[in-house]
Write a protein that holds these residues in place. Structure first.
Motif, PDB file in Angstrom:
ATOM      1  N   GLU A   1      75.573 -19.648  21.593  1.00 19.02           N
ATOM      2  CA  GLU A   1      76.678 -19.796  22.541  1.00 19.02           C
ATOM      3  C   GLU A   1      77.453 -18.481  22.681  1.00 19.02           C
ATOM      4  O   GLU A   1      77.912 -18.132  23.774  1.00 19.02           O
ATOM      5  CB  GLU A   1      77.620 -20.921  22.098  1.00 19.02           C
ATOM      6  N   LYS A   2      77.598 -17.760  21.590  1.00 16.09           N
ATOM      7  CA  LYS A   2      78.287 -16.474  21.638  1.00 16.09           C
ATOM      8  C   LYS A   2      77.419 -15.397  22.298  1.00 16.09           C
ATOM      9  O   LYS A   2      77.889 -14.649  23.163  1.00 16.09           O
ATOM     10  CB  LYS A   2      78.671 -16.040  20.216  1.00 16.09           C
ATOM     11  N   ALA A   3      76.138 -15.339  21.916  1.00 18.58           N
ATOM     12  CA  ALA A   3      75.253 -14.281  22.403  1.00 18.58           C
ATOM     13  C   ALA A   3      74.977 -14.387  23.897  1.00 18.58           C
ATOM     14  O   ALA A   3      74.818 -13.371  24.584  1.00 18.58           O
ATOM     15  CB  ALA A   3      73.931 -14.312  21.630  1.00 18.58           C
ATOM     16  N   LYS A   4      74.917 -15.612  24.430  1.00 16.02           N
ATOM     17  CA  LYS A   4      74.557 -15.780  25.842  1.00 16.02           C
ATOM     18  C   LYS A   4      75.555 -15.111  26.783  1.00 16.02           C
ATOM     19  O   LYS A   4      75.210 -14.775  27.914  1.00 16.02           O
ATOM     20  CB  LYS A   4      74.402 -17.252  26.189  1.00 16.02           C
ATOM     21  N   LYS A   5      76.777 -14.892  26.327  1.00 19.23           N
ATOM     22  CA  LYS A   5      77.792 -14.249  27.156  1.00 19.23           C
ATOM     23  C   LYS A   5      77.496 -12.767  27.367  1.00 19.23           C
ATOM     24  O   LYS A   5      78.069 -12.138  28.262  1.00 19.23           O
ATOM     25  CB  LYS A   5      79.177 -14.417  26.521  1.00 19.23           C
ATOM     26  N   ARG A   6      76.593 -12.219  26.547  1.00 27.82           N
ATOM     27  CA  ARG A   6      76.239 -10.793  26.688  1.00 27.82           C
ATOM     28  C   ARG A   6      74.979 -10.579  27.512  1.00 27.82           C
ATOM     29  O   ARG A   6      74.571  -9.425  27.720  1.00 27.82           O
ATOM     30  CB  ARG A   6      76.055 -10.168  25.309  1.00 27.82           C
ATOM     31  N   ILE A   7      74.337 -11.652  27.977  1.00 35.57           N
ATOM     32  CA  ILE A   7      73.100 -11.504  28.739  1.00 35.57           C
ATOM     33  C   ILE A   7      73.398 -10.996  30.140  1.00 35.57           C
ATOM     34  O   ILE A   7      74.294 -11.502  30.828  1.00 35.57           O
ATOM     35  CB  ILE A   7      72.329 -12.836  28.822  1.00 35.57           C
ATOM     36  N   GLY A  44      77.928  -0.270  32.665  1.00 35.64           N
ATOM     37  CA  GLY A  44      78.323  -1.306  31.721  1.00 35.64           C
ATOM     38  C   GLY A  44      78.334  -0.758  30.306  1.00 35.64           C
ATOM     39  O   GLY A  44      78.498   0.445  30.083  1.00 35.64           O
ATOM     40  N   ASN A  45      78.112  -1.627  29.344  1.00 34.86           N
ATOM     41  CA  ASN A  45      78.103  -1.195  27.941  1.00 34.86           C
ATOM     42  C   ASN A  45      76.726  -0.761  27.464  1.00 34.86           C
ATOM     43  O   ASN A  45      76.545  -0.456  26.282  1.00 34.86           O
ATOM     44  CB  ASN A  45      78.623  -2.326  27.045  1.00 34.86           C
ATOM     45  N   GLY A  46      75.734  -0.769  28.394  1.00 28.60           N
ATOM     46  CA  GLY A  46      74.393  -0.360  28.011  1.00 28.60           C
ATOM     47  C   GLY A  46      73.592  -1.485  27.389  1.00 28.60           C
ATOM     48  O   GLY A  46      74.093  -2.589  27.169  1.00 28.60           O
ATOM     49  N   LEU A  86      64.986  -7.760  35.385  1.00 32.48           N
ATOM     50  CA  LEU A  86      65.051  -7.536  33.955  1.00 32.48           C
ATOM     51  C   LEU A  86      66.229  -8.302  33.393  1.00 32.48           C
ATOM     52  O   LEU A  86      67.179  -8.645  34.120  1.00 32.48           O
ATOM     53  CB  LEU A  86      65.219  -6.055  33.617  1.00 32.48           C
ATOM     54  N   ALA A  87      66.161  -8.607  32.121  1.00 35.52           N
ATOM     55  CA  ALA A  87      67.267  -9.261  31.425  1.00 35.52           C
ATOM     56  C   ALA A  87      67.407  -8.627  30.055  1.00 35.52           C
ATOM     57  O   ALA A  87      66.413  -8.322  29.388  1.00 35.52           O
ATOM     58  CB  ALA A  87      67.031 -10.761  31.305  1.00 35.52           C
ATOM     59  N   TYR A  88      68.642  -8.451  29.639  1.00 42.20           N
ATOM     60  CA  TYR A  88      68.925  -7.801  28.366  1.00 42.20           C
ATOM     61  C   TYR A  88      70.286  -8.271  27.862  1.00 42.20           C
ATOM     62  O   TYR A  88      71.071  -8.900  28.597  1.00 42.20           O
ATOM     63  CB  TYR A  88      68.931  -6.272  28.532  1.00 42.20           C
ATOM     64  N   PHE A  89      70.551  -7.979  26.607  1.00 46.42           N
ATOM     65  CA  PHE A  89      71.860  -8.230  26.036  1.00 46.42           C
ATOM     66  C   PHE A  89      72.668  -6.930  26.107  1.00 46.42           C
ATOM     67  O   PHE A  89      72.201  -5.883  25.640  1.00 46.42           O
ATOM     68  CB  PHE A  89      71.749  -8.680  24.571  1.00 46.42           C
ATOM     69  N   GLU A  90      73.834  -7.007  26.700  1.00 49.86           N
ATOM     70  CA  GLU A  90      74.704  -5.838  26.737  1.00 49.86           C
ATOM     71  C   GLU A  90      75.262  -5.574  25.337  1.00 49.86           C
ATOM     72  O   GLU A  90      75.482  -6.501  24.557  1.00 49.86           O
ATOM     73  CB  GLU A  90      75.854  -6.103  27.717  1.00 49.86           C
ATOM     74  N   LYS A  91      75.474  -4.319  25.022  1.00 49.83           N
ATOM     75  CA  LYS A  91      76.055  -3.971  23.721  1.00 49.83           C
ATOM     76  C   LYS A  91      77.427  -4.592  23.575  1.00 49.83           C
ATOM     77  O   LYS A  91      78.154  -4.749  24.562  1.00 49.83           O
ATOM     78  CB  LYS A  91      76.163  -2.449  23.574  1.00 49.83           C
ATOM     79  N   GLU A  92      77.747  -4.985  22.354  1.00 49.54           N
ATOM     80  CA  GLU A  92      79.056  -5.568  22.102  1.00 49.54           C
ATOM     81  C   GLU A  92      80.139  -4.495  22.260  1.00 49.54           C
ATOM     82  O   GLU A  92      79.944  -3.328  21.894  1.00 49.54           O
ATOM     83  CB  GLU A  92      79.113  -6.154  20.700  1.00 49.54           C
ATOM     84  N   LYS A  93      81.269  -4.893  22.796  1.00 51.00           N
ATOM     85  CA  LYS A  93      82.384  -3.957  22.996  1.00 51.00           C
ATOM     86  C   LYS A  93      83.060  -3.643  21.665  1.00 51.00           C
ATOM     87  O   LYS A  93      83.087  -4.467  20.778  1.00 51.00           O
ATOM     88  CB  LYS A  93      83.393  -4.584  23.971  1.00 51.00           C
TER      89      LYS A  93
END
Length: 283
Positions: free
Chosen positions: A147-153, A218-220, A276-283
């Motif tokens: 639930e937490k990680a999906k917000k970075r997709i 973005g955050n890369g 493409l889909a990726y997880f953005e780096k955490e802020k």
């Protein structure tokens, strides 16, 4: 006890990779005009789907997985006391999530996560979940991390033709005609579970540059997390051109899984699209 994983075929993870990751994929149905129904990538392959799509005047209709279908899967997978996590297609794009929630009411050890995404965006969350499930025995802890990680997709896609967006009522005939004349390539994303346009580019190279800019602004990309690439139709030429133009933003682009986009998203974007889909780096 094990933590088992279920996804709908909207994730487009190939059968061999799904088996290797321990993911059970439930095929979704789609129906072409005239009443011909098929199971996604089971009774009709992705290649066959695009061939039929290009020869059809109207786009097909996709059907959600029914509660009864989920129940059958849950019953079999929990028989030995194992837990199940469903990572579902965005609840704003399909009724699959609600079906799974209804089906889980009679099962104490089944959990449903709304991916708030689709296709490659759903895939990266499923792959992340598979890795967590191997190292975590607490199913509730796994669900919380998902639930937490999906917000970075972040999902980004370029559409080659406006024809199918017009057929699906996503844009007007006038906009499709004008866009075709100008060589407009819409850049799409999934924002809070809904498909949205983040930009429009004139020509393929400009579209590639827009994707690169979106990532860099973005955050890369968090390269410790799963990344997926995907394309629609019989040729991956547009995807290969993007890969060549953007190698500088990936550590090892050749190791990234490449999948074909199936009926759920392919119905609306048509052949020649890539994403493409990726997880953005955490802020």
């Amino acid at each position: 006890m094990a933590i088992k994983i279920v996804m709908e075929s909207s994730c487009d993870i190939p059968k061999e990779r799904a088996e290797r990751l321990g993911i059970t994929v439930i095929p979704m149905k789609f129906t072409f005009p005239g009443g011909e129904s098929y199971l996604d990538n089971v009774s009709m392959t992705h290649a066959e789907f695009y061939k039929k799509l290009e020869n059809s005047e109207d786009i097909p209709v996709t059907s959600m997985v029914s509660p009864a279908e989920y129940e059958d899967v849950f019953r079999e997978m929990t028989a030995n006391g194992d837990s199940v996590i469903v990572v579902s297609l965005s609840s704003k794009l399909s009724g699959c999530y609600n079906s799974a929630v209804l089906a889980r009411r009679d099962f104490e050890n089944v959990y449903v996560v709304d991916s708030e995404n689709a296709c490659v965006g759903q895939s990266v969350l499923g792959e992340y979940r598979a890795k967590l499930a191997k190292n975590e025995s607490d199913v509730k802890a796994v669900v919380k991390k998902l639930e937490k990680a999906k917000k970075r997709i972040r999902l980004l896609a370029v559409v080659d033709t406006l024809k199918y967006l017009k057929k699906g009522g996503r844009i007007s005939s006038a906009a499709a005609f004008a866009g075709g004349l100008l060589g407009i390539k819409p850049v799409l994303t999934v924002d809070e579970g809904v498909i949205a346009v983040v930009g429009k580019a004139r020509g393929a190279k400009a579209a590639d540059n827009l994707l690169i800019k979106y990532i860099e602004d973005g955050n890369g990309i968090d390269e410790t997390m799963p990344i997926y690439l995907g394309y629609s139709g019989s040729s991956r030429e547009t995807l290969d051109n993007y890969i060549e133009n953007s190698r500088h933003i990936y550590a090892d682009v050749d190791s990234i899984p490449v999948i074909t986009i199936g009926c759920v998203i392919g119905t609306h974007v048509g052949p020649g699209a890539f994403g493409l889909a990726y997880f953005e780096k955490e802020k």
